[in-house]
Design a protein around this motif. Structure first.
Motif: not given
Length: 272
Positions: A77-79, A175-179, A184-193, A256-258
């Protein structure tokens, strides 16, 4: 070198490369909950069981095998770099740590003496010039990153790309790097996988912030802390982070990321 900074659930359902100041406490607690159906009682960084960590010798062969075999989804996860370095300052430099002491013992007195950084104290309600002190801290952070003086760069303000690259260089693949900003959106993708033993409802997960309530609150908007010199230093330290993770260097107030992260680009540029 192995996989420093890597955590894995005991069920080996997911692998996480910790990046400090990027919701790592919350992510660790979610991983713990996904195995045990409860959160760790205390700071997850202090947990010695219930979660595999590279820093624990008995976890290393399990983590190494899982990473190299890619037997579980790997993520991080990044910031926004502006928000991250500010958070590092208010938590690690201006704040009091959970043990009731200053971070790294004599670090703050050293900053006061060498760089003129004033961070107040609990006794005076942390009354100090936040902007002036932060900018002086930024000079110190740049010196540690560029010249490794007067100390090695601390994990809390060294570049995210540096943390993330060790995993790739030593044979891992994300497999994933989220913001953090879309947590919640990024962590949900991880948990769903993943195939976790316990389902976690992200809407019910508290935010675990070890520094909350132990230091001063930020008194100004983000851009107020960054004059032209400060932004020059930020670019010098974090230009790869801005480019790879799509953050807006030109507007410090736009956290927010662009755009989306290109995982192939991350692996190509950080894997060499």
């Amino acid at each position: 070198m192995g996989f420093p900074g890597v955590w894995m659930t005991e069920s080996q359902s997911m692998i996480y490369r910790v990046v400090p100041k990027c919701a790592c406490s919350t992510i660790g607690q979610i991983m713990y909950h996904s195995d045990h159906g409860r959160f760790f009682d205390g700071d997850i960084h202090d947990a010695r069981d219930g979660l595999h960590k590279w820093a624990q010798d008995d976890s290393q062969p399990l983590i190494e095998r899982a990473v190299l075999n890619h037997s579980a989804p790997s993520f991080t996860c990044v910031r926004n770099p502006y928000g991250r370095i500010l958070s590092s300052f208010f938590d690690k430099i201006a704040g009091i740590q959970r043990n009731g002491k200053r971070y790294r013992g004599n670090l703050v007195p050293q900053l006061m003496q060498r760089y003129g950084v004033d961070v107040g104290s609990p006794e005076n309600g942390f009354d100090f010039d936040q902007i002036k002190s932060f900018r002086r801290f930024l000079l110190f952070a740049r010196d540690t990153i560029r010249w490794r003086r007067p100390m090695e760069p601390d994990i809390h303000w060294s570049a995210m790309s540096g943390h993330i690259s060790t995993f790739i260089v030593n044979g891992g693949r994300y497999d994933q790097i989220f913001f953090t900003e879309h947590f919640n959106e990024g962590m949900a993708r991880v948990l769903n996988s993943v195939n976790a033993p316990v389902k976690t409802d992200l809407e019910q997960v508290p935010r675990f912030n070890e520094s909350e309530g132990h230091g001063p609150k930020r008194a100004h908007k983000i851009s107020d802390y960054f004059d032209d010199l400060s932004r020059h230093l930020i670019w010098e330290m974090y230009k790869t982070d801005f480019r790879l993770f799509r953050y807006d260097f030109d507007d410090p107030d736009n956290k927010m990321p662009k755009g989306e992260i290109d995982l192939d680009e991350v692996h190509a540029k950080l894997g060499s």
